[in-house]
Write a protein that holds these residues in place. Structure first.
Motif, PDB file in Angstrom:
ATOM      1  N   ASN A  20       0.782  -1.127  -0.012  1.00 32.29           N
ATOM      2  CA  ASN A  20       0.040   0.073  -0.032  1.00 32.29           C
ATOM      3  C   ASN A  20       0.933   1.354  -0.092  1.00 32.29           C
ATOM      4  N   GLU A  23       2.534   1.813  -3.641  1.00 31.10           N
ATOM      5  CA  GLU A  23       1.452   2.377  -4.293  1.00 31.10           C
ATOM      6  C   GLU A  23       1.263   3.808  -4.187  1.00 31.10           C
ATOM      7  N   LYS A  26       4.737   5.624  -5.262  1.00 34.18           N
ATOM      8  CA  LYS A  26       4.890   5.681  -6.635  1.00 34.18           C
ATOM      9  C   LYS A  26       3.908   6.965  -7.129  1.00 34.18           C
ATOM     10  N   LYS A  27       2.659   6.994  -6.887  1.00 33.45           N
ATOM     11  CA  LYS A  27       1.829   8.104  -7.325  1.00 33.45           C
ATOM     12  C   LYS A  27       2.387   9.541  -6.957  1.00 33.45           C
ATOM     13  N   PHE A 138       3.693  -6.666  -6.194  1.00 31.26           N
ATOM     14  CA  PHE A 138       3.254  -5.339  -6.301  1.00 31.26           C
ATOM     15  C   PHE A 138       2.904  -5.017  -7.949  1.00 31.26           C
ATOM     16  N   GLU A 142      -0.732  -4.417  -9.663  1.00 30.67           N
ATOM     17  CA  GLU A 142      -0.995  -3.304 -10.412  1.00 30.67           C
ATOM     18  C   GLU A 142      -1.525  -3.838 -11.695  1.00 30.67           C
ATOM     19  N   ASN A 291       9.247  -1.070 -10.241  1.00 28.15           N
ATOM     20  CA  ASN A 291       8.900  -1.083  -9.084  1.00 28.15           C
ATOM     21  C   ASN A 291       9.622  -1.487  -7.886  1.00 28.15           C
TER      22      ASN A 291
END
Length: 306
Positions: A20, A23, A26-27, A138, A142, A291
């Motif tokens: 989590n 994610e 990365k955003k 991950f 995705e 990733n």
């Protein structure tokens, strides 16, 4: 979570927390949002085994988190030249805030964690590669939107990748099939640990010498080099032994129609995988490689931002 040494040490909740946060980070990176969770922190990176992705992803990751990464090769430190792991761990614990080590002996990582007072991250040993498998999970999430109930098929040497896949998949409820030739299967203790985890998660574990059985109806197909660092003298014999496990068009067709392909890289096209697969539309190997950065940033943030 005090260290990341083996995925077997983590709970499902801890793995989900890492994914989590990966994610989220990365955003933030994609949107240009500053996220200096480790401002003023220093990571020591010990390499007795060289790498492209591990060094760059950890070094860049620490920079993006606002910290500093210190590269320490086997020529820069006294490990292996007489100084004990105990002394090294004690000294570095007084200088830096965490250690990532990429090395041969798994016991070196365990000893650093035992004798030091700072978080230790296993960047790879001959036995395990937990950071890579967290990045793999991950990546699958995705592209598939879930992990539980999917089938992961790994073909090739029962090496550190395969060992950590057994740990990771069994923890999150993914079915995992390992197709390896006789004499090249996964570590027996790892298999036992994975079977125990599978009882809790509902994962199915398949261990077979038949590559077709392993890949049948797989959602994710994974392979790795047949000749790892330090095995160069075995190259010709390994090529002959692993030839039936090459992921080509015919074998990949046994997986599900929408299966994705993973490879931790570096890849040797024409050996463990053909160009049509690794460079094809169902390959996500470069998403997977990217990733590593985001997942390792999450690991460092969770361990070092105390």
């Amino acid at each position: 979570m005090d260290h990341l040494i083996s995925l077997n040490d983590l709970t499902l909740e801890e793995i989900e927390q890492i994914l989590n946060l990966s994610e989220k980070l990365k955003k933030q990176q994609q949107e240009g949002v500053t996220h200096h969770y480790l401002k003023g922190k220093t990571l020591g990176m010990i390499f007795t085994k060289s790498s492209t992705r591990t060094r760059v992803s950890f070094e860049v990751g620490m920079y993006q988190l606002g910290g500093y990464a210190l590269f320490l090769s086997s020529n820069d430190i006294q490990i292996g030249r007489g100084e004990t792991i105990y002394d090294t761990a004690q000294v570095l614990s007084r200088y830096i805030d965490g250690i990532m080590i990429r090395t041969f002996a798994h016991s070196d990582v365990e000893d650093l964690a035992k004798y030091g007072n700072i978080p230790i991250i296993n960047g790879l040993t001959d036995l395990m590669h937990p950071c890579q498998i967290l990045a793999d999970l991950f990546t699958v999430y995705e592209h598939k939107g879930t992990l539980k109930g999917l089938k992961m098929a790994y073909l090739g040497d029962g090496n550190n990748i395969a060992n950590s896949l057994l740990h990771g998949c069994s923890k999150v409820g993914m079915d995992v099939a390992i197709g390896s030739p006789k004499g090249y299967q996964c570590d027996e203790q790892v298999i036992s640990e994975a079977k125990e985890a599978a009882k809790i998660s509902g994962s199915n574990i398949i261990l077979t010498e038949d590559p077709v059985e392993a890949i049948k109806d797989a959602d994710v197909v994974y392979t790795d080099t047949w000749v790892s660092m330090g095995q160069e003298s075995e190259k010709q014999s390994r090529i002959k032994i692993f030839e039936p496990y090459k992921v080509d068009g015919n074998l990949f067709a046994k997986a599900k129609e929408d299966a994705i392909f993973l490879h931790c890289l570096p890849a040797y096209r024409g050996y463990e995988v053909t160009e049509e697969i690794i460079d094809g539309s169902q390959s996500v190997v470069f998403d997977e490689a990217e990733n590593r950065l985001h997942v390792q940033k999450a690991i460092m943030a969770l361990l070092m931002d105390k």
